[in-house]
Write an enzyme that holds these catalytic residues in place. Structure first.
Site, PDB file in Angstrom:
ATOM      1  N   GLY A 123      -5.467   1.685  -2.749  1.00  0.00           N
ATOM      2  CA  GLY A 123      -6.024   1.760  -1.569  1.00  0.00           C
ATOM      3  C   GLY A 123      -7.621   2.758  -2.114  1.00  0.00           C
ATOM      4  O   GLY A 123      -8.400   2.695  -1.165  1.00  0.00           O
ATOM      5  N   HIS A 124      -7.646   2.946  -3.262  1.00  0.00           N
ATOM      6  CA  HIS A 124      -8.714   3.780  -3.746  1.00  0.00           C
ATOM      7  C   HIS A 124      -9.609   3.058  -4.751  1.00  0.00           C
ATOM      8  O   HIS A 124     -10.415   3.403  -5.476  1.00  0.00           O
ATOM      9  CB  HIS A 124      -8.591   5.124  -4.327  1.00  0.00           C
ATOM     10  CG  HIS A 124      -7.697   6.138  -3.616  1.00  0.00           C
ATOM     11  ND1 HIS A 124      -8.080   6.440  -2.266  1.00  0.00           N
ATOM     12  CD2 HIS A 124      -6.369   6.432  -3.548  1.00  0.00           C
ATOM     13  CE1 HIS A 124      -7.383   7.176  -1.751  1.00  0.00           C
ATOM     14  NE2 HIS A 124      -6.220   7.354  -2.554  1.00  0.00           N
ATOM     15  N   ASP A 154       1.631  13.522  -6.104  1.00  0.00           N
ATOM     16  CA  ASP A 154       1.131  13.180  -7.359  1.00  0.00           C
ATOM     17  C   ASP A 154       1.329  14.187  -8.502  1.00  0.00           C
ATOM     18  O   ASP A 154       1.926  14.081  -9.310  1.00  0.00           O
ATOM     19  CB  ASP A 154      -0.439  12.858  -7.546  1.00  0.00           C
ATOM     20  CG  ASP A 154      -0.710  11.705  -6.653  1.00  0.00           C
ATOM     21  OD1 ASP A 154       0.079  10.677  -6.962  1.00  0.00           O
ATOM     22  OD2 ASP A 154      -1.829  11.882  -5.976  1.00  0.00           O
ATOM     23  N   HIS A 179      -8.097   9.877   1.986  1.00  0.00           N
ATOM     24  CA  HIS A 179      -7.035   9.112   2.885  1.00  0.00           C
ATOM     25  C   HIS A 179      -7.372   9.141   4.517  1.00  0.00           C
ATOM     26  O   HIS A 179      -6.612   9.018   5.196  1.00  0.00           O
ATOM     27  CB  HIS A 179      -5.573   9.909   2.623  1.00  0.00           C
ATOM     28  CG  HIS A 179      -5.114   9.999   1.288  1.00  0.00           C
ATOM     29  ND1 HIS A 179      -5.465  11.102   0.785  1.00  0.00           N
ATOM     30  CD2 HIS A 179      -4.852   9.135   0.308  1.00  0.00           C
ATOM     31  CE1 HIS A 179      -5.128  11.258  -0.612  1.00  0.00           C
ATOM     32  NE2 HIS A 179      -4.614   9.981  -0.750  1.00  0.00           N
TER      33      HIS A 179
END
Lengths: 333, 333
Positions: B56-57, B110, B219
């Site tokens: 999504g990045h 992460d 996000h």
């Protein structure tokens, strides 16, 4: 209208100033009248390539000025053709004494203004040959066009025409190569959302939450039809089906596949659509030997894609692969 | 939800397949589990650089795999950390026997999963050193973070760390360079619109037509404050003011200025904001010697920008300028 701007009247010029500051090693920006030229130009003895059109399609066309692509680009106001005097000055600034090719996208205002500029340049002793692209298979005539529109095919066209000039082809040869790209490239686009021209402040059209526009133009002008939102595979099949059937692209054709974003489309969707396109073309027996994926010819913040297919031969592949060094496209150097 | 996708469950994997097909000359894609490695890797005797995070990045992080940048990247589901086994396999595939650097953006998931993967890799005899980036000055802790978030600074960090490994630095030296970038880069972002995670189908937050979120996370998580929409000059002054004061960047500093788009922001607005930023920095006496403008670290289709500033020294400039050959960044080769 939600935009990161200061004033609708200064959008194009302040963005142009930004390009000049960010890429001073590659391009030189002139503000009055507005145009961009290669920082190291004009290149004496080389055919010069000049293009342009309304702003709002960034990185088209200023982002393609540099080594191996355009020698100059002329941005008009947002979605407005540049004026003949702008085009003339850019042509003079780019001219290296070997003639100038005007790469003109088929929109009525651009055709007229580039034509006038070419006449003015010729009167000053600069040989100018125009080449016109009209690669959009969606509609025959449109809001801004007699005949088909010039759309995404412009990107490989710029690249390959520029590479022919960079390798030292004379004016006639560069024009032949450029016309060969036009003859072999086809495109169709679609949109999920409209775009808003800053000085208007209102969306160019409206679409319901479950609708999309097939065959959209790059200014949000109408396409073929407004239909219900479909899957990526279905969207790609609609666009590429029309593209493949138009030329037509035969089984065994070696192609460049270009999935372009309209400005507001995230890269994750462009790569997903590219994946769908590869499956579609494999089923048709069309080979993809070169690829381009990204927001290269945009319509402000519009969400949508266009898909271009270019029928390649060995020479076009060699020219596509040649070094290029511009703000928006860099390879091999 | 208007997206060019087939099924929310397959967005990340089909986009990954697209990247693999479009850039087969540069990257090799593994699907089970999903990761990307350099097509010509692993490079024996070179320190390997591995990063990743939620999808999504894009182009982060897979678009930065290639010569002179990352050796492997691990995409999770959209906005979801990759799993330890994914990271482990990518680490093994990238390892060239000279150690591996894990470049981890500071998000709790992460951090944990890269840590676990590093332990598993160490157990198999691969030396792994993590470096963590937390360049976002907007908030101290956040929805997904203890401490500051890792945001746009990741792009020059990837580039410079990768260049240090490419010139043959040993593990300790690569880590030192990488930490030097982290110590010298600061970022802040804002958004005009939210983004919609495919499997949720609903916007991550709502903003009124005249509102923007300052200090937004990548996000869509909350930032510092929700305020009335302002001009580009005012937005840039807010973001860069916080950035410059934080390090702080002194008069005479030589910097890399990076104006990043959040995915749905057209390039014309990014260059306009870049122009505003140059004016702001000139008034503060901060020199800009290198620049980057584009949608390099996105949040799906969110409209907005982040601005990063990196304090450069001669060595960091040399590493920034070194050749790079990846899907999303190519220079000098």
């Amino acid at each position: 209208m939600k935009k990161i701007i200061n004033d609708p009247a200064t959008v194009a010029i302040q963005a142009l100033q930004g390009v000049g500051l960010a890429h001073a090693d590659l391009v030189r920006v002139n503000l009055e009248p507005p145009y961009l030229v290669r920082a190291d130009g004009p290149v004496q003895g080389k055919v010069a390539i000049v293009s342009g059109g309304g702003s709002g399609h960034e990185p088209l066309a200023g982002g393609y000025v540099g080594v191996g692509m355009l020698d100059a680009a002329v941005p008009g106001a947002v979605f407005t053709s540049p004026t003949p005097d702008q085009i003339l000055e850019a042509t003079q600034a780019a001219d290296g004494g070997a003639g100038v090719v005007h790469l003109v996208l088929n929109y009525t205002g651009d055709i007229l203004n580039f034509e006038t500029a070419a006449e003015l340049a010729e009167a000053e002793g600069i040989e100018v040959t125009p080449v016109i692209i009209d690669d959009d298979v969606a509609v025959k005539d449109s809001t801004y066009t007699a005949g088909r529109r010039g759309v995404g095919g412009a990107i490989p066209w710029y690249k390959i025409t520029g590479a022919a000039a960079a390798r030292g082809d004379d004016l006639k040869s560069v024009v032949e190569i450029s016309q060969r790209v036009v003859a072999n490239v086809r495109t169709m686009g679609m949109a999920l959302t409209p775009c808003t021209v800053p000085h208007s402040g209102e969306p160019s059209f409206t679409l319901a939450d479950d609708e999309m526009e097939i065959g959209i133009g790059v200014h949000g002008e109408p396409g073929r039809e407004r239909v219900k939102l479909a899957s990526a595979d279905e969207i790609v099949a609609t666009l590429l089906g029309s593209v493949v059937d138009d030329l037509p692209f035969e089984r065994g054709a070696r192609t460049l596949l270009f999935v372009n974003g309209m400005g507001g489309t995230p890269l994750i969707e462009l790569y997903l659509a590219y994946n769908s396109a590869r499956t579609f073309l494999a089923e048709r027996g069309v080979e993809v030997v070169r690829s381009l994926v990204g927001n290269y010819f945009t319509s402000l913040e519009m969400q949508g894609i266009s898909i271009s297919l270019l029928n390649l031969d060995d020479e076009l592949i060699e020219l596509w692969d040649a070094p290029v060094h511009t703000p928006a496209m860099r390879r091999g150097r």
